[in-house]
Design a protein around this motif. Sequence first.
Motif, PDB file in Angstrom:
ATOM      1  N   TYR A 127       2.594 -12.450  -3.588  1.00  0.00           N
ATOM      2  CA  TYR A 127       3.044 -11.241  -2.890  1.00  0.00           C
ATOM      3  C   TYR A 127       4.357 -10.721  -3.468  1.00  0.00           C
ATOM      4  O   TYR A 127       4.520  -9.520  -3.666  1.00  0.00           O
ATOM      5  CB  TYR A 127       3.199 -11.543  -1.400  1.00  0.00           C
ATOM      6  N   ALA A 131       3.158  -7.285  -4.953  1.00  0.00           N
ATOM      7  CA  ALA A 131       3.135  -6.234  -3.926  1.00  0.00           C
ATOM      8  C   ALA A 131       4.495  -5.881  -3.355  1.00  0.00           C
ATOM      9  O   ALA A 131       4.692  -4.756  -2.895  1.00  0.00           O
ATOM     10  CB  ALA A 131       2.200  -6.654  -2.776  1.00  0.00           C
ATOM     11  N   LYS A 132       5.450  -6.792  -3.341  1.00  0.00           N
ATOM     12  CA  LYS A 132       6.711  -6.523  -2.657  1.00  0.00           C
ATOM     13  C   LYS A 132       7.467  -5.340  -3.257  1.00  0.00           C
ATOM     14  O   LYS A 132       8.003  -4.508  -2.523  1.00  0.00           O
ATOM     15  CB  LYS A 132       7.589  -7.773  -2.657  1.00  0.00           C
ATOM     16  N   VAL A 135       5.845  -2.279  -1.875  1.00  0.00           N
ATOM     17  CA  VAL A 135       6.151  -2.084  -0.450  1.00  0.00           C
ATOM     18  C   VAL A 135       7.555  -1.524  -0.272  1.00  0.00           C
ATOM     19  O   VAL A 135       7.796  -0.634   0.554  1.00  0.00           O
ATOM     20  CB  VAL A 135       5.984  -3.417   0.302  1.00  0.00           C
ATOM     21  N   ILE A 173      -1.801 -10.455   0.971  1.00  0.00           N
ATOM     22  CA  ILE A 173      -0.867  -9.364   0.724  1.00  0.00           C
ATOM     23  C   ILE A 173      -0.855  -8.374   1.891  1.00  0.00           C
ATOM     24  O   ILE A 173       0.198  -7.856   2.265  1.00  0.00           O
ATOM     25  CB  ILE A 173      -1.237  -8.677  -0.604  1.00  0.00           C
ATOM     26  N   ARG A 176       1.323  -9.840   4.780  1.00  0.00           N
ATOM     27  CA  ARG A 176       2.736  -9.950   4.408  1.00  0.00           C
ATOM     28  C   ARG A 176       3.370  -8.571   4.227  1.00  0.00           C
ATOM     29  O   ARG A 176       4.541  -8.360   4.570  1.00  0.00           O
ATOM     30  CB  ARG A 176       2.871 -10.767   3.113  1.00  0.00           C
ATOM     31  N   ALA A 177       2.624  -7.615   3.666  1.00  0.00           N
ATOM     32  CA  ALA A 177       3.167  -6.271   3.494  1.00  0.00           C
ATOM     33  C   ALA A 177       3.474  -5.619   4.839  1.00  0.00           C
ATOM     34  O   ALA A 177       4.523  -4.990   5.023  1.00  0.00           O
ATOM     35  CB  ALA A 177       2.180  -5.411   2.697  1.00  0.00           C
ATOM     36  N   ASP A 180       6.748  -6.940   6.336  1.00  0.00           N
ATOM     37  CA  ASP A 180       7.955  -6.328   5.765  1.00  0.00           C
ATOM     38  C   ASP A 180       8.137  -4.901   6.262  1.00  0.00           C
ATOM     39  O   ASP A 180       9.259  -4.453   6.529  1.00  0.00           O
ATOM     40  CB  ASP A 180       7.877  -6.353   4.236  1.00  0.00           C
ATOM     41  N   LEU A 313       0.843   3.514   1.715  1.00  0.00           N
ATOM     42  CA  LEU A 313       0.501   2.291   0.981  1.00  0.00           C
ATOM     43  C   LEU A 313      -1.005   2.087   1.057  1.00  0.00           C
ATOM     44  O   LEU A 313      -1.576   2.064   2.147  1.00  0.00           O
ATOM     45  CB  LEU A 313       1.217   1.079   1.583  1.00  0.00           C
TER      46      LEU A 313
END
Length: 902
Positions: A127, A131-132, A135, A173, A176-177, A180, A313
């Motif tokens: 992630y 992806a972070k 994001v 992902i 977790r996205a 955040d 997103l």
Amino acid sequence: MASSGVRNGGPRMSMKLDRQGAGAMPKAAAGKQRLSSAAGAYRRTSSGPLPAAGGRASSDGVSSRVRVAVRLRPRNAEELAADADFGDSVELQPELKRLKLRKNNWESETYEFDEVLTEFSSQKRVYEVVAKPVVESVMEGYNGTVMAYGQTGTGKTFTLGRLGEEDTAARGIMVRAMEDILADVTPETDSVSVSYLQLYMEMIQDLLDPVNDNIAIVEDPRTGDVSLPGATVVEVRDQKSFVDLLRVGEAHRVAANTKLNTESSRSHAILMVNVRRSVKGRNEMDVSISGENGHSSSMMGSLRPPIIRKSKLVVVDLAGSERIDKSGSEGHTLEEAKSINLSLSALGKCINALAENSPHVPVRDSKLTRLLKDSFGGTARTSLVVTIGPSPRHRGETTSTIMFGQRAMKVENMVKLKEEFDYKSLCRRLDIELDKLIAENERQRKYFDDEVERIRTEAQCRIAEAERECKITLENEKMKYHQEYLDSIKVLEEKWKTQQQSPKRQIKEAESTSSDVGEAHNLLQNEKMLRQSAEDEASDLKNQITHWKKLEATATTEVVKLRKMLDTEASQKEKLEEEIGVLRSQLLQMSMEADETRRSLDKGDGPGKIFPGLDSLTSQTRTSQPREQNNGPKQPIAKLCEQVGLQKILSLLESEEPDVRVHAVKVVANLAAEEANQEKIVEAGGLTSLLVLLRSSEDETICRVAAGAIANLAMNETNQDLIMAQGGVTLLSMTASDAEDPQTLRMVAGAIANLCGNDKLQTRLRGEGGIKALLGMVRCGHPDVLAQVARGIANFAKCESRAATQGNKVGKSLLIDDGALPWIVKNANNEAAPIRRHIELALCHLAQHEVNSKDIISEGALWELVRISRDCSREDIRMLAYRTLTSSPTLQAEMRRLGIKL
């Protein structure tokens, strides 16, 4: 795919504010950097290894290349057993961000990616590097896309959509996205909404509302933006509600059981997260500056519309590409595979066109490419993770996936920040302000009228009161003077009387006056005492309040300490989980080394004295097993066929010398191990010769090797029909009944197990005694034989389940009719992992159909199903058992009767 601002021409007039960056983007540095918001801020971070690519600034945005990471899936149990003698087809060099793809033992090709993730990389690591950064860009107001691409069964859904309800470290992902995003938004001013869709058979379906199964794509002719106005949009406030939405969507997503994956996704899943944030601080700064210059009052600040940023997103879990001959797709599943491959092919064409700067990008060839128009060549920041497997059997698919990622790295997007004036919010605020002013004006007017009326009434009352008081005062004065006159007369009379009284009377009057004074003094003392007691009680209450405040402060301090202790324990738990992962990987490696050692000890006898030149070629063939099936036959096999000839080798099977027959059948078995040689062997009559040899030979070695060759040929569907047509199942059953050697029984069981995987042959296979033969071989008790028997039963049960689902079969399972269920229940918890895994899968497939439920209950299989749903090490089998138990009314009723809860 979608054209950027440059491709679409010059800027257009709009109510939106396009905030563009100026100058080239800086390189990655430690910490987070922000450019000035007045110059079009573009946020970057160094928290992950995928920083924004350097690019050129333009009037339409900043150039940003698509970032690509590759992730290797570890070998599964089936690959550990099937590819034990072969090395991995890929070699990772994560520190150099390189990947080597082996062509053979001495040649390999090297590819570079933005990040290379090994099979031991955690979900958190994936992630952060993939992806972070996207994001964080979305939270700054930019559109972002995270997409997974790869062959079916390589871990795309695991990487993106894993919920991690049982193990938080396994969260994907998507989860977790959203964590955040929700942690960074302000609920009072910001909003987050979610749509969850699937593209199935070129139809866009709503996973949150399955009735909405044909959503149209709408493209704005002015801006070119693509939207789905018919999709369900749900506003998300907390993480739990988001996880519930994902669970509902996954339950409605189409999946199927194939030879490559027991839970193969048959659709592309698309998660759209829309973030709406208000920009704080800019309007206040403008108002203060204008106030200092004297050109505007504080009222002008309220007339400035607030600025909002809208970003999106998009997380895309693509369905896996697959080859039909490997996946075994048929009927409706075959149509699904065709649709998936067509949409992925259209996506690949768009990627190629963008990578080569082609003037035409075929975006409209597929709905998938239209939906991803903004992700490739558009205005979104895009990260792509390509997933691959280590098996050399799928080297072709691995190569195709790697080349897709290499081409995607050449695609550049024009990333833009879009800000809008929130005129609707301003209008609502002005309406509220106007209503307040009108209400205040009406209130003040009413207050003024009421005050005037009150003053008038009060003045009239005061005048009337003054007149009345004046009259009363005059009357009182008259009465006063008259009374004073009368009193003076009385006083004179009393004085005269007093002078006449004796001194004793004067003494009594003085004593009476003294007693009245003492009583008044006592009343005064009582009042003082009551007041003092009230003050003391008030002081006690104040002391109690102070004491409770101190207790509250102490409790708050204790809560803070407990929270710190919980954080410390959580960090220690993460460290322990990492150590457990390392220990598991070491245990897996030791298990693989032990398996290789066992196989090396179980090899057959060496060759004897055979036909001149055949002995050396046999040994060369045996030691040169093909490492990669996609590379074609290797040099020793080609040399053998060239020097001796396949027809000559097959003729040696009829030799009168036993040693010649033994070595000839070993050569044919080694040749049959390669897929490229199987068709030639069958066309030359090799299958018929092997069946004749199996029927006529009494040599145990010949029967064992011939059965192994037939097992290799039985991996092909066409050869399976030929084996059945020539009575192969009957011969294999006879061999199994006469043989005592575990290796011979393992070969025979492997051949029958391959035939069990053919949907068309199930009735004939059972009629010719195939299932009875499999169950008869369990007398041996050898783990390898039992593993092949379990695999055959699992293949047969899976084909039965598929036929019943498609409506091609009714009635109870043939396995249950042949008495296989008691043995399945007995071995469902076998210590050997291959046996247990196949038996658990077979039991789940049998229990999927209601007609088998009574036998499942009567034989005690219900308890094993409950155990599998709770303790099975394979998550796909565990979830299959859980769905089977929850979907069967009969099993549910029995579980309620027994008090079993999942």
